[in-house]
Design a protein around this motif. Structure first.
Motif, PDB file in Angstrom:
ATOM      1  N   GLU A 107      46.701  40.367  24.976  1.00  0.00           N
ATOM      2  CA  GLU A 107      47.854  41.304  25.082  1.00  0.00           C
ATOM      3  C   GLU A 107      49.096  40.659  24.959  1.00  0.00           C
ATOM      4  O   GLU A 107      49.911  41.206  24.108  1.00  0.00           O
ATOM      5  N   GLN A 115      37.780  36.474  32.534  1.00  0.00           N
ATOM      6  CA  GLN A 115      37.759  37.663  31.630  1.00  0.00           C
ATOM      7  C   GLN A 115      39.144  38.289  31.726  1.00  0.00           C
ATOM      8  O   GLN A 115      39.453  38.922  30.518  1.00  0.00           O
ATOM      9  N   LYS A 116      39.707  38.526  32.988  1.00  0.00           N
ATOM     10  CA  LYS A 116      40.951  39.340  32.915  1.00  0.00           C
ATOM     11  C   LYS A 116      42.132  38.514  32.367  1.00  0.00           C
ATOM     12  O   LYS A 116      42.970  38.952  31.578  1.00  0.00           O
ATOM     13  N   LYS A 117      41.994  36.942  32.651  1.00  0.00           N
ATOM     14  CA  LYS A 117      42.980  36.093  31.898  1.00  0.00           C
ATOM     15  C   LYS A 117      42.930  36.233  30.348  1.00  0.00           C
ATOM     16  O   LYS A 117      44.000  36.388  29.760  1.00  0.00           O
ATOM     17  N   ALA A 158      35.074  36.756  36.405  1.00  0.00           N
ATOM     18  CA  ALA A 158      35.776  38.004  36.190  1.00  0.00           C
ATOM     19  C   ALA A 158      37.162  37.599  36.044  1.00  0.00           C
ATOM     20  O   ALA A 158      37.880  38.214  35.212  1.00  0.00           O
ATOM     21  N   LEU A 159      37.730  36.751  36.757  1.00  0.00           N
ATOM     22  CA  LEU A 159      39.059  36.289  36.466  1.00  0.00           C
ATOM     23  C   LEU A 159      39.343  35.647  35.226  1.00  0.00           C
ATOM     24  O   LEU A 159      40.317  35.990  34.630  1.00  0.00           O
ATOM     25  N   ALA A 184      41.997  38.804  28.509  1.00  0.00           N
ATOM     26  CA  ALA A 184      42.477  39.837  28.156  1.00  0.00           C
ATOM     27  C   ALA A 184      43.664  40.061  28.080  1.00  0.00           C
ATOM     28  O   ALA A 184      44.753  40.356  27.258  1.00  0.00           O
ATOM     29  N   LEU A 185      44.397  39.414  29.231  1.00  0.00           N
ATOM     30  CA  LEU A 185      45.845  39.035  29.323  1.00  0.00           C
ATOM     31  C   LEU A 185      46.521  38.254  28.294  1.00  0.00           C
ATOM     32  O   LEU A 185      47.687  38.688  27.699  1.00  0.00           O
TER      33      LEU A 185
END
Length: 506
Positions: free
Chosen positions: A482, A474-476, A471-472, A478-479
């Motif tokens: 961005e 995936q967040k990284k 999950a981390l 996405a970040l």
């Protein structure tokens, strides 16, 4: 050694090959044999998958073989075909009945669906088929046929479709009529190539044989008065599983020779005391000896009033055409003899014998005290008393000898019991050692199971951590996307301003 007296030099209870004069018949197995008037008749058999139709005769005096030439009986009393030779046959039974040899069952080409009874007249040299009536059994091979008076008891075998049988049929030789017998209790398992014998003209005994996958060493009894089957407990030496063996009875003794289990032959000759149901090993031959074969024959015959056993043929990797003879020792029926048996039974018999002998001794001593030679006035009476005293002394000597034998047997049994106890103690120690090892292994297994449980829990927690890491990630990701988009927009914005400044300078 004179040829006519060759049998007198044989030792007791041991097989010996007979030196044959002249040519021998073809080797074979699954034939049938009978002794009539000092001649051994061999009928049919099998060799290399081929059935044989010859009749060979071995003269027990001259020790020579001859071939019996037969002719078909064209009389009206028999059901004969147009064939001129005895049909080739194997796996049959043969019984002497008067001047005829009766052939029952067997495997031959063109045989009927029901069991055929053929005959050979040893006086006229004629052969034929006997008409039978009644409940004629199905055709079969490997069955047993046992003569009881004027009746033949047929048991078991394998039919033409290879179905195993355990039925019982009786052929009345006076009327040639078949009856199927209904029995009760548990019969022997269906089988073939077993051995059968009669005891006391009342009990039919069945031993051994095989199915298509199992070889038997069980003993079954059929009471011919009640028609009830039973399986008694036998004692003595162990009778190994076997099929294709041969059996013959002399008085109370049932001799079992040869047989095998398709892997190994049985080298021991067994004797069953049919009254006591005690097995004993009479002698042992080599593993590849012809006597250690399947499909051999054994029968008894009289020479000069003495009974001898004769064995012929068999197969144990090669076919045999040798004749063997054994001179069975006559059993002493005047005094009781202790047979091989379990220690407890033998000890009980010994105690009973000793008790009976001690009572006899007391009786003898009382008789000695009562006899007073001096009281007789007539010398003739005195001689009678002296004879009686000597007879009593001789009987006392025999009784003391019996007691000595009993004590020797008890001593031997005591040694065997001590040996068994020692073996038992050693086995007990080994068992305790193995049990201790099992306890240690169980403890080790419990520890391993606990560690495995801990590892499983750790694996489960690692799966949770792995999910969080994913999950981390995936967040990284996405970040990062961005931030890259923002940087791209910023570069585009900065480039437009510089172009504006450049245009104003021109």
């Amino acid at each position: 050694m004179e040829v006519n007296n060759w049998h007198k030099e044989l030792t007791y209870d041991n097989w010996a090959p007979i030196t044959v004069s002249g040519a021998r018949p073809p080797a074979r197995y699954k034939h049938a044999a009978a002794v009539v008037d000092e001649k051994l008749y061999i009928v049919g058999g099998s060799r290399n998958g081929r059935h044989l139709s010859d009749v060979q005769v071995f003269d027990l005096r001259s020790l020579t073989w001859s071939s019996l030439k037969l002719k078909a009986d064209t009389g009206k009393d028999h059901d004969n075909s147009s064939q001129e030779n005895l049909p080739a046959i194997s796996g049959h039974n043969m019984i002497r009945w008067g001047e005829k040899l009766l052939i029952l069952g067997g495997n031959s080409r063109g045989s009927s669906d029901t069991l055929t009874v053929q005959y050979i007249d040893i006086k006229t040299f004629q052969f034929g088929v006997i008409k039978t009536s009644g409940s004629v059994p199905v055709a079969r091979v490997g069955q047993s046929a046992t003569l009881v008076g004027s009746r033949v008891i047929l048991f078991g075998g394998e039919d033409r479709s290879r179905k195993l049988l355990n039925d019982v049929h009786v052929l009345d030789l006076e009327s040639m009529t078949w009856d199927m017998i209904k029995t009760s209790q548990t019969p022997p398992a269906p089988r073939y190539d077993h051995a059968a014998a009669m005891h006391g003209e009342r009990y039919l005994m069945i031993f051994g044989g095989c199915s298509h996958s199992v070889f038997f060493n069980d003993l079954h009894l059929l009471d011919l008065q009640t028609m009830e089957w039973s399986q008694p407990q036998s004692q003595g030496d162990l009778a190994s599983p076997r099929a294709g063996h041969a059996g013959i009875t002399i008085d109370e003794s049932w001799f079992i020779v040869g047989g095998g289990d398709n892997k190994n032959g049985c080298p021991e000759t067994l004797v069953l005391n049919m009254s006591k149901l005690v097995w004993s090993v009479l002698n042992v031959v080599k593993q590849k000896d012809p006597l250690s074969s399947e499909g051999l024959s054994v029968c008894s015959g009289l020479i000069d009033g003495e009974t001898y056993l004769f064995s012929f043929g068999g197969y144990n990797g090669r076919y045999s055409n040798e004749v063997f003879v054994m001179r069975p020792k006559e059993k002493d029926t005047l005094r009781p003899k202790i047979f091989q048996s379990p220690a407890a039974a033998a000890a009980a018999a010994s105690v009973s014998s000793a008790y009976a002998l001690s009572k006899s001794e007391k009786l003898d001593f009382m008789q000695l005290d009562d006899i007073n030679p001096k009281s007789s006035v007539n010398g003739h009476h005195q001689d009678d008393a002296t004879v009686k005293i000597e007879a009593i002394k001789e009987e006392k000597r025999l009784l003391e000898l019996s007691i000595t034998e009993v004590r020797a047997e008890n001593s031997k049994l005591g040694g065997e019991i001590h040996e068994v106890n020692s073996t038992h103690a050693e086995l007990t120690k080994e068992l305790q050692s193995v049990q201790g090892q099992l306890v240690a292994e169980r403890s080790r297994c419990f520890n391993l199971e606990a560690k495995i449980a801990e590892l499983q829990k750790l694996l489960e927690s690692m799966q949770s951590v792995e999910d969080q890491v994913q999950a981390l990630r995936q967040k990284k990701s996405a970040l990062d996307q961005e931030m890259e988009q923002a940087a791209t927009a910023q570069r585009q914005s900065s480039g437009g301003v510089w172009r504006l400044f450049g245009g104003s300078e021109k």
